[in-house]
Write a protein that holds these residues in place. Structure first.
Motif, mmCIF file in Angstrom:
data_model
loop_
_atom_site.group_PDB
_atom_site.id
_atom_site.type_symbol
_atom_site.label_atom_id
_atom_site.label_comp_id
_atom_site.label_asym_id
_atom_site.label_seq_id
_atom_site.Cartn_x
_atom_site.Cartn_y
_atom_site.Cartn_z
ATOM 1 N N GLY A 109 -24.838 48.645 -14.073
ATOM 2 C CA GLY A 109 -25.300 48.708 -12.694
ATOM 3 C C GLY A 109 -25.185 47.436 -11.886
ATOM 4 N N TRP A 110 -24.444 46.453 -12.393
ATOM 5 C CA TRP A 110 -24.261 45.204 -11.657
ATOM 6 C C TRP A 110 -23.010 45.289 -10.786
ATOM 7 N N ASP A 111 -23.081 44.711 -9.579
ATOM 8 C CA ASP A 111 -21.879 44.399 -8.830
ATOM 9 C C ASP A 111 -21.294 43.101 -9.377
ATOM 10 N N LEU A 112 -20.022 42.875 -9.083
ATOM 11 C CA LEU A 112 -19.309 41.771 -9.723
ATOM 12 C C LEU A 112 -18.592 40.881 -8.711
ATOM 13 N N ILE A 113 -18.474 39.618 -9.067
ATOM 14 C CA ILE A 113 -17.540 38.699 -8.416
ATOM 15 C C ILE A 113 -16.615 38.208 -9.517
ATOM 16 N N LEU A 114 -15.347 38.546 -9.396
ATOM 17 C CA LEU A 114 -14.373 38.231 -10.433
ATOM 18 C C LEU A 114 -13.503 37.064 -9.982
ATOM 19 N N THR A 115 -13.372 36.058 -10.831
ATOM 20 C CA THR A 115 -12.520 34.932 -10.480
ATOM 21 C C THR A 115 -11.646 34.520 -11.651
ATOM 22 N N ALA A 116 -10.442 34.130 -11.323
ATOM 23 C CA ALA A 116 -9.450 33.605 -12.255
ATOM 24 C C ALA A 116 -8.270 33.182 -11.386
ATOM 25 N N ARG A 117 -7.179 32.794 -12.023
ATOM 26 C CA ARG A 117 -5.999 32.397 -11.237
ATOM 27 C C ARG A 117 -5.127 33.585 -10.881
ATOM 28 N N ARG A 118 -5.158 34.660 -11.673
ATOM 29 C CA ARG A 118 -4.223 35.777 -11.503
ATOM 30 C C ARG A 118 -4.832 36.868 -10.633
ATOM 31 N N GLU A 119 -4.469 36.879 -9.374
ATOM 32 C CA GLU A 119 -5.068 37.819 -8.424
ATOM 33 C C GLU A 119 -4.739 39.270 -8.768
ATOM 34 N N ALA A 120 -3.502 39.540 -9.166
ATOM 35 C CA ALA A 120 -3.102 40.923 -9.432
ATOM 36 C C ALA A 120 -3.944 41.530 -10.552
ATOM 37 N N ALA A 121 -4.170 40.769 -11.615
ATOM 38 C CA ALA A 121 -4.965 41.267 -12.736
ATOM 39 C C ALA A 121 -6.414 41.503 -12.314
ATOM 40 N N LEU A 122 -6.957 40.610 -11.497
ATOM 41 C CA LEU A 122 -8.332 40.778 -11.018
ATOM 42 C C LEU A 122 -8.454 42.005 -10.118
ATOM 43 N N THR A 123 -7.476 42.190 -9.248
ATOM 44 C CA THR A 123 -7.506 43.332 -8.339
ATOM 45 C C THR A 123 -7.439 44.648 -9.111
ATOM 46 N N ALA A 124 -6.593 44.690 -10.134
ATOM 47 C CA ALA A 124 -6.486 45.898 -10.958
ATOM 48 C C ALA A 124 -7.807 46.183 -11.661
ATOM 49 N N LEU A 125 -8.459 45.145 -12.161
ATOM 50 C CA LEU A 125 -9.751 45.319 -12.829
ATOM 51 C C LEU A 125 -10.814 45.792 -11.832
ATOM 52 N N GLU A 184 -10.377 47.533 -9.131
ATOM 53 C CA GLU A 184 -10.127 48.940 -8.816
ATOM 54 C C GLU A 184 -10.580 49.846 -9.956
ATOM 55 N N GLU A 185 -10.317 49.421 -11.188
ATOM 56 C CA GLU A 185 -10.763 50.200 -12.350
ATOM 57 C C GLU A 185 -12.278 50.327 -12.382
ATOM 58 N N ILE A 186 -12.966 49.232 -12.109
ATOM 59 C CA ILE A 186 -14.429 49.230 -12.151
ATOM 60 C C ILE A 186 -15.009 50.136 -11.070
ATOM 61 N N TRP A 187 -14.412 50.134 -9.880
ATOM 62 C CA TRP A 187 -14.887 51.008 -8.813
ATOM 63 C C TRP A 187 -14.703 52.480 -9.178
ATOM 64 N N LYS A 188 -13.525 52.793 -9.718
ATOM 65 C CA LYS A 188 -13.241 54.183 -10.072
ATOM 66 C C LYS A 188 -14.098 54.661 -11.236
ATOM 67 N N THR A 189 -14.348 53.770 -12.196
ATOM 68 C CA THR A 189 -15.069 54.161 -13.409
ATOM 69 C C THR A 189 -16.582 54.130 -13.238
ATOM 70 N N HIS A 190 -17.084 53.093 -12.575
ATOM 71 C CA HIS A 190 -18.535 52.874 -12.523
ATOM 72 C C HIS A 190 -19.113 52.895 -11.112
ATOM 73 N N GLY A 191 -18.263 52.885 -10.096
ATOM 74 C CA GLY A 191 -18.763 52.896 -8.725
ATOM 75 C C GLY A 191 -19.399 51.597 -8.286
ATOM 76 N N GLN A 192 -19.092 50.519 -8.977
ATOM 77 C CA GLN A 192 -19.644 49.207 -8.649
ATOM 78 C C GLN A 192 -18.612 48.386 -7.874
ATOM 79 N N THR A 193 -19.098 47.598 -6.936
ATOM 80 C CA THR A 193 -18.228 46.729 -6.144
ATOM 81 C C THR A 193 -17.845 45.492 -6.942
ATOM 82 N N ALA A 194 -16.566 45.168 -6.944
ATOM 83 C CA ALA A 194 -16.080 43.958 -7.608
ATOM 84 C C ALA A 194 -15.276 43.149 -6.595
ATOM 85 N N THR A 195 -15.826 42.030 -6.186
ATOM 86 C CA THR A 195 -15.172 41.149 -5.218
ATOM 87 C C THR A 195 -14.259 40.188 -5.948
ATOM 88 N N VAL A 196 -13.029 40.076 -5.492
ATOM 89 C CA VAL A 196 -12.040 39.205 -6.127
ATOM 90 C C VAL A 196 -11.909 37.912 -5.325
#
Length: 264
Positions: A25-41, A43-55
């Motif tokens: 039930g947590w929303d997320l802020i995802l950080t790393a150097r690879r934007e494409a991988a973070l964006t894919a993750l 999107e997966e989290i939103w579709k699977t769990h309905g949680q917001t993940a800010t990249v």
């Protein structure tokens, strides 16, 4: 909903922790150097769990990155209720043959950035009376340092000790601090440092754990406010042996481990 910042979230344990926290039930802020991988993750989290993940991409090898990252989070109107310091890498070519710039980057990403982010974000958690911090260390932090990958173990030892100190300071504030100390884990970590073939040949499948298992153990330990957790019975046996053995015997043990990898 609480929001947690995860560094090094593009793959491996970081991505696994993101999935576990989203499930809880947590929303997320995802950080790393690879934007494409973070964006894919995200999107997966939103579709699977309905949680917001800010990249928010960041290179924590830059000494200014922690402050810039926190400023970017603030600009988005987000509050950080949890922090997972997971970003990291290693260099296995030997201390004398590794580019000093690579060592500087290791120290910045794995030691100085976690300290800076904790210092920037923990006061707000204490003020609000709620917070979670996981510092992803390693079983290596409990063992004598090895030749070749000379700085990795000492850096992880620092993270374990720093987490213990933060845990003591945070008692009674509602902020939980845990050092997560996995052993061999099935991620791309060993692919990146070029040791995949050697470590896979050196150790049987039963010694390896999945990133998901490690992430769940870390989540539960932090919720229970344990200052340190080492997933896996065998890893805990090895940790205990390293403490019980005389220094000379412990160094011989890890030296034999390094020689075994070199022969493969």
């Amino acid at each position: 909903m609480p929001t947690i910042l995860i560094t090094g979230a593009s793959a491996g344990i970081g991505a696994a922790l993101a999935r576990v926290y989203a499930e809880k039930g947590w929303d997320l802020i995802l950080t790393a150097r690879r934007e494409a991988a973070l964006t894919a993750l995200a999107e997966e989290i939103w579709k699977t769990h309905g949680q917001t993940a800010t990249v928010i991409t960041a290179d924590l090898a830059d000494p200014n990155a922690p402050a810039q990252l926190v400023a970017a989070i603030t600009e988005r109107g987000l509050t950080v209720d949890g922090l997972i310091n997971n970003a990291g890498f290693s260099r296995t070519d030997g201390f004398l043959t590794t580019d000093p710039a690579a060592h500087d980057a290791m120290l910045q990403v794995m030691l100085l950035a976690p300290v800076a982010l904790s210092r920037l974000l923990m006061p707000g958690m204490v003020q609000r009376g709620f917070g979670r911090i996981i510092n992803v260390a390693s079983l290596a932090g409990h063992m004598p340092a090895t030749g070749g990958d000379t700085l990795y173990g000492p850096i992880k030892s620092f993270l374990i000790k720093a987490s213990q100190g933060l845990w003591l300071e945070a008692r009674g504030t509602g902020v939980h601090v845990t050092a997560l100390c996995p052993g061999y884990t099935l991620t791309e970590f060993h692919d990146v440092n070029g040791s995949r073939e050697e470590v896979s040949a050196a150790y049987p499948a039963w010694m390896w754990q999945t990133a998901e298992h490690v992430a769940r153990v870390g989540y539960e330990a932090c919720e229970a406010n344990r200052p340190q957790v080492t997933p896996g019975a065998m890893n805990n046996v090895m940790k205990a042996l390293a403490k019980l053995l005389p220094n000379g015997a412990a160094l011989k043990m890890v030296g034999g481990h390094a020689e075994r990898l070199d022969r493969l």
